[in-house]
Design an enzyme around this catalytic site. Structure first.
Site, PDB file in Angstrom:
ATOM      1  N   HIS A   1       1.112 -39.717  -6.025  1.00  0.00           N
ATOM      2  CA  HIS A   1       1.570 -41.091  -5.781  1.00  0.00           C
ATOM      3  C   HIS A   1       0.443 -41.998  -5.282  1.00  0.00           C
ATOM      4  O   HIS A   1      -0.614 -41.536  -4.825  1.00  0.00           O
ATOM      5  CB  HIS A   1       2.702 -41.078  -4.754  1.00  0.00           C
ATOM      6  CG  HIS A   1       2.264 -40.537  -3.416  1.00  0.00           C
ATOM      7  ND1 HIS A   1       1.601 -41.298  -2.482  1.00  0.00           N
ATOM      8  CD2 HIS A   1       2.400 -39.302  -2.857  1.00  0.00           C
ATOM      9  CE1 HIS A   1       1.336 -40.575  -1.410  1.00  0.00           C
ATOM     10  NE2 HIS A   1       1.810 -39.351  -1.615  1.00  0.00           N
TER      11      HIS A   1
ATOM     12  N   GLU B   1       7.263 -33.751  -1.173  1.00  0.00           N
ATOM     13  CA  GLU B   1       6.213 -33.008  -0.483  1.00  0.00           C
ATOM     14  C   GLU B   1       6.854 -31.915   0.360  1.00  0.00           C
ATOM     15  O   GLU B   1       8.067 -31.921   0.618  1.00  0.00           O
ATOM     16  CB  GLU B   1       5.415 -33.973   0.406  1.00  0.00           C
ATOM     17  CG  GLU B   1       4.260 -33.356   1.178  1.00  0.00           C
ATOM     18  CD  GLU B   1       3.189 -32.752   0.286  1.00  0.00           C
ATOM     19  OE1 GLU B   1       3.453 -31.659  -0.241  1.00  0.00           O
ATOM     20  OE2 GLU B   1       2.113 -33.351   0.153  1.00  0.00           O
TER      21      GLU B   1
END
Length: 203
Positions: free
Chosen positions: A8, A81
């Site tokens: 990202h 994550e």
């Protein structure tokens, strides 16, 4: 199938080394700019779909790509994550000071040890791998998909895709908005690692 694995864009919090995990923050100004440059570059690949973690820093990056290309966006919690539990938001030094014994065990064996209230690397990899299997099953042969996730999760996936020992995942460098390309036919083949040319050309 071609997978374009993307870390990202930068979130809008201070970019100091901390365990962010499931902590959430939208993209900052720098992040939005990087995500738009990424979208311009990914358009050259003409992907069929975009998959992303549902955390704001990943979903915001993916939306820039999806909207520019006009392709479906699928948000998946499995691409998040690793969850760091009580270590969320702390630096290496802070965790070492608060929980030294468990932290040292985790550094040696992140697959068999989990932060308090968090998850092990093995659990993170298992849920993320399920999303890759979904992509393989839902898109026809010859398709391509953008997968926007997080540094730790993507490193673990790459190790499994390439048959590397997962303990070596820290030896892979994945920068914000870097593109890693895997062509997955009978066996996955790494075709490009951490491509940042789209960001450098705009400076």
């Amino acid at each position: 199938m071609r997978l374009l694995l993307v870390r990202h864009a930068p979130a809008g919090w201070p970019q100091e080394p901390r365990y962010r995990g499931w902590s959430d923050a939208p993209l900052g100004e720098e992040g939005l700019r990087a995500a738009r440059l990424l979208a311009r570059r990914v358009a050259e690949e003409a992907p069929d779909a975009v998959y992303a973690s549902d955390l704001s820093r990943a979903s915001g990056t993916a939306r820039e790509v999806s909207s520019r290309l006009g392709v479906p966006l699928h948000l998946r919690g499995g691409l998040r994550e690793m969850a760091f539990g009580e270590w969320e938001g702390l630096s290496h030094r802070e965790v070492l000071g608060r929980d030294p014994e468990r932290y040292r065990r985790w550094l040696v064996d992140p697959f068999g040890t989990a932060p308090p209230g968090g998850e092990s690397a093995a659990a993170c990899l298992a849920r993320a791998w399920e999303v890759l299997e979904e992509i393989r099953e839902s898109l026809p042969a010859g398709s391509s998909a953008v997968v926007v996730s997080h540094g730790g999760t993507l490193r673990l996936l790459l190790c499994r895709l390439l048959g590397m020992p997962p303990a070596n995942h820290f030896r892979l460098r994945l920068d914000y908005c870097g593109i890693t390309t895997v062509d997955w036919e009978s066996e996955p083949v790494l075709s490009g690692l951490n491509d940042l040319s789209h960001l450098r050309c705009a400076r």
